[in-house]
Design an enzyme around this catalytic site. Structure first.
Site, PDB file in Angstrom:
ATOM      1  N   LYS A  35      -6.202 -13.263  19.121  1.00  0.00           N
ATOM      2  CA  LYS A  35      -7.268 -12.539  19.000  1.00  0.00           C
ATOM      3  C   LYS A  35      -8.374 -12.851  17.898  1.00  0.00           C
ATOM      4  CE  LYS A  35      -6.325  -7.840  19.456  1.00  0.00           C
ATOM      5  NZ  LYS A  35      -5.834  -6.445  18.867  1.00  0.00           N
ATOM      6  N   CYS A 260      -2.501   7.588  21.119  1.00  0.00           N
ATOM      7  CA  CYS A 260      -2.748   8.398  19.882  1.00  0.00           C
ATOM      8  C   CYS A 260      -2.108  10.136  20.068  1.00  0.00           C
ATOM      9  CB  CYS A 260      -4.298   8.770  19.657  1.00  0.00           C
ATOM     10  SG  CYS A 260      -5.117   7.380  19.033  1.00  0.00           S
ATOM     11  N   LYS A 263       1.781  10.037  20.128  1.00  0.00           N
ATOM     12  CA  LYS A 263       2.597   9.609  18.888  1.00  0.00           C
ATOM     13  C   LYS A 263       2.039  10.558  17.391  1.00  0.00           C
ATOM     14  CE  LYS A 263      -0.654   6.090  16.517  1.00  0.00           C
ATOM     15  NZ  LYS A 263      -1.107   6.697  15.517  1.00  0.00           N
TER      16      LYS A 263
HETATM   17  P1  NAD Z   1      -4.485  -2.013  17.932  1.00  0.00           P
HETATM   18  O1  NAD Z   1      -3.507  -2.148  18.346  1.00  0.00           O
HETATM   19  O2  NAD Z   1      -5.644  -1.832  18.940  1.00  0.00           O
HETATM   20  O3  NAD Z   1      -5.099  -2.794  16.503  1.00  0.00           O
HETATM   21  C1  NAD Z   1      -4.528  -2.991  15.331  1.00  0.00           C
HETATM   22  C2  NAD Z   1      -4.718  -4.280  15.009  1.00  0.00           C
HETATM   23  O4  NAD Z   1      -3.933  -4.620  13.619  1.00  0.00           O
HETATM   24  C3  NAD Z   1      -4.104  -5.480  16.022  1.00  0.00           C
HETATM   25  O5  NAD Z   1      -5.124  -6.296  16.408  1.00  0.00           O
HETATM   26  C4  NAD Z   1      -3.039  -6.050  15.135  1.00  0.00           C
HETATM   27  O6  NAD Z   1      -2.960  -7.433  15.721  1.00  0.00           O
HETATM   28  C5  NAD Z   1      -3.657  -6.026  13.871  1.00  0.00           C
HETATM   29  N1  NAD Z   1      -2.450  -5.941  12.896  1.00  0.00           N
HETATM   30  C6  NAD Z   1      -1.159  -5.531  12.880  1.00  0.00           C
HETATM   31  N2  NAD Z   1      -0.572  -5.760  11.646  1.00  0.00           N
HETATM   32  C7  NAD Z   1      -1.456  -6.600  10.790  1.00  0.00           C
HETATM   33  C8  NAD Z   1      -1.468  -7.024   9.557  1.00  0.00           C
HETATM   34  N3  NAD Z   1      -0.367  -7.105   8.549  1.00  0.00           N
HETATM   35  N4  NAD Z   1      -2.749  -7.596   9.020  1.00  0.00           N
HETATM   36  C9  NAD Z   1      -3.630  -7.772   9.788  1.00  0.00           C
HETATM   37  N5  NAD Z   1      -3.755  -7.199  11.132  1.00  0.00           N
HETATM   38  C10 NAD Z   1      -2.657  -6.428  11.567  1.00  0.00           C
HETATM   39  O7  NAD Z   1      -4.855  -0.404  17.522  1.00  0.00           O
HETATM   40  P2  NAD Z   1      -5.897   0.701  17.356  1.00  0.00           P
HETATM   41  O8  NAD Z   1      -5.821   1.554  18.803  1.00  0.00           O
HETATM   42  O9  NAD Z   1      -7.068   0.415  16.815  1.00  0.00           O
HETATM   43  O10 NAD Z   1      -5.296   1.707  16.222  1.00  0.00           O
HETATM   44  C11 NAD Z   1      -5.198   1.519  14.878  1.00  0.00           C
HETATM   45  C12 NAD Z   1      -5.099   2.821  13.979  1.00  0.00           C
HETATM   46  O11 NAD Z   1      -5.807   3.464  14.352  1.00  0.00           O
HETATM   47  C13 NAD Z   1      -3.597   3.592  14.476  1.00  0.00           C
HETATM   48  O12 NAD Z   1      -3.077   4.168  13.386  1.00  0.00           O
HETATM   49  C14 NAD Z   1      -4.245   4.711  15.505  1.00  0.00           C
HETATM   50  O13 NAD Z   1      -3.452   5.641  15.437  1.00  0.00           O
HETATM   51  C15 NAD Z   1      -5.521   5.026  14.728  1.00  0.00           C
HETATM   52  N6  NAD Z   1      -6.616   5.601  15.765  1.00  0.00           N
HETATM   53  C16 NAD Z   1      -6.678   4.927  17.075  1.00  0.00           C
HETATM   54  C17 NAD Z   1      -7.597   5.563  17.945  1.00  0.00           C
HETATM   55  C18 NAD Z   1      -7.852   4.906  19.174  1.00  0.00           C
HETATM   56  O14 NAD Z   1      -8.472   5.671  19.965  1.00  0.00           O
HETATM   57  N7  NAD Z   1      -7.446   3.608  19.525  1.00  0.00           N
HETATM   58  C19 NAD Z   1      -8.429   6.474  17.615  1.00  0.00           C
HETATM   59  C20 NAD Z   1      -8.350   7.010  15.990  1.00  0.00           C
HETATM   60  C21 NAD Z   1      -7.523   6.515  15.216  1.00  0.00           C
END
Ligand code: NAD
Length: 430
Positions: A35, A260, A263
């Site tokens: 990525k 979201c 979960k």
């Molecule tokens: P995502 O999977 O798109 O992105 C998460 C990223 O974190 C991934 O690229 C992964 O490689 C990275 N990652 C994982 N472990 C890691 C580590 N130890 N160190 C560094 N990077 C690491 O997830 P997302 O959709 O962006 O969601 C992230 C959080 O935000 C979740 O808790 C989700 O519930 C919340 N959220 C998501 C949305 C949405 O619409 N997607 C909206 C509001 C809140």
């Protein structure tokens, strides 16, 4: 301000790009090397309207950069936002292992004051646990604060949501943390609500659970409308005109999905139970959601009688329009159920087919809606992409074996479809 983001996914990358756009110097870090490599080459690894352009602009302006090492994030940012995944475990509780791993990484590399901000959606009291972990593993006497700043963006309009959110929630325990977050968000025009950390964490879970509840409520009303011969569009419009209720999230359909709502409802129910409160309402929200999908599948069976051997065109795979995200997509679940029952499913989605292909190989994929509908016994509308509203329906009718449309998103006008000679079914409408 120098700001780091750990976890450069939908939330992290959007947040990073928007903070950079507002003048901060942002380093986005991710554990996924592929990525990071792709972002460094200027390729955004998922589809979000306008994001690739915003990222490119801020990289060029040297306000946005990428790295694969969490140590660099700790060195760079006075504030470090954590936006790693918090997926559900089989029992519904949130898996916080990525959060804990990042907290330990931060503690290992912290050398002077840092504000560590939870942006991921987490159960109440995660901030306290993070504080314990960092205190335990940090070098003695290095000062830090933990804060909660939940994210409310919606995929598909993530940039607009991040640039002008309805509110910015800041959960803090110190004036210093509050001041830093206020400064970060000064260039954003939005009301700021300052709370304690636990309240901020709960605001996110309660908001998503409430929205999911509205959807389930609308779907339950749709089921009653169908039985009674009423029209759910008229009913929810009338209900939503009440200012106390509001019109949003009252669209009946095939149920909510995405990474979201499912979960977060499960995690909120689980944490409430752990704390000693039986939040049965949330279990009912989940039950209605599953029932909604089942009712749609029954509708398909009612129309086709025997599903096995039938050719079914699935229009839409993403969990909602304007994204390629198929995580927990109800469209995908419907397609899978029909394929398991022996239907030949041919799917088309404007953006999500590449992702779908990687996880569903027993389904055929078409280059256009018309190709998907060729010789089909029915077209199912599963995601409300605009493209499906504006189809050449004469052409569609011509290519199908039988002109049946089962519209799981109430996207089309029943009268018009019937006038054009389609057998048309939708949700909660006569
Ligand atoms: P995502 O999977 O798109 O992105 C998460 C990223 O974190 C991934 O690229 C992964 O490689 C990275 N990652 C994982 N472990 C890691 C580590 N130890 N160190 C560094 N990077 C690491 O997830 P997302 O959709 O962006 O969601 C992230 C959080 O935000 C979740 O808790 C989700 O519930 C919340 N959220 C998501 C949305 C949405 O619409 N997607 C909206 C509001 C809140």
């Amino acid at each position: 301000m120098d700001i780091s983001i750990i976890g450069t996914g939908y939330v992290g990358l959007t947040t990073g790009a928007c903070l950079a756009e507002r003048g901060h110097r942002v380093l986005c870090v991710d554990a996924d090397r592929a990525k990071v490599a792709s972002l460094r080459k200027g390729r955004v690894p998922f589809y979000e309207p306008g994001l690739a352009e915003l990222v490119a602009k801020n990289v060029r302006a040297k306000r946005l950069s990428f790295d694969g090492d969490n140590a660099k994030a700790v060195a760079h940012g006075k504030a470090i936002f954590i936006s790693v995944p918090t997926p559900p475990r089989p029992d519904g509780t949130a898996d916080l292992s990525a959060i804990e791993a990042v907290a330990r990484d931060i503690a290992r590399h912290i050398r002077d004051y840092r504000l560590i901000v939870e942006k991921s959606t987490v159960p109440v009291a995660t901030g306290s646990r993070m504080k314990e972990v960092i205190t335990k593993y940090r070098p003695a006497n290095v000062d830090f604060d933990v804060a909660s700043n939940p994210e409310f963006l919606r995929e598909g309009c993530a940039i607009a949501d991040s640039m002008s959110p309805d509110r910015i929630v800041i959960g803090v325990e110190s004036t210093r943390a509050e001041m830093i977050l206020r400064e970060i968000y000064k260039p954003f025009k939005a009301p700021v609500l300052v709370t304690n950390i636990k309240s901020a964490e709960l605001i996110k879970h309660a908001s998503n659970a409430f929205l999911a509840m509205k959807i389930s409520f609308a779907n339950a009303v749709a089921a009653v409308c169908e039985l009674a011969g009423a029209n759910v569009i008229e009913v929810t419009r009338g209900v939503g005109m009440d200012k106390r209720i509001g019109p949003g999230f009252l669209n009946a359909g095939i149920g909510y999905g995405g990474s979201c709502f499912p979960k977060d409802v499960a995690a909120f129910e689980a944490i409430s139970r752990e704390l000693g409160y039986d939040f049965g309402l949330l279990r009912e929200v989940q039950r209605v959601n599953e029932q909604t999908r089942d009712l749609f599948l029954k509708k398909v069976e009612r129309e086709l009688w025997i599903v096995k051997g039938k050719t079914i065109a699935a229009f839409g795979l993403s969990f909602k329009p304007n994204t390629d995200d198929i995580r927990e997509s109800v469209a995908v679940k419907v397609v899978q159920s029909l394929a398991e029952r022996g239907a030949h499913v041919r799917a088309y989605d404007p953006q999500a087919m590449e992702r779908a292909r990687a996880s569903m190989n027993h389904v055929a994929y078409a280059k256009s809606p018309y190709e998907a509908a060729k010789d089909a016994d029915a077209v199912l509308i599963l995601t409300e992409w605009d493209e499906f509203r504006d189809l050449d329906f004469r052409k569609l009718k011509k290519v199908m074996a039988h002109p049946t449309i089962i519209d799981g998103r109430n996207l089309l006008d029943p009268e018009r479809m019937r006038e054009m000679g389609f057998t048309y079914r939708s949700v909660g409408r006569p």
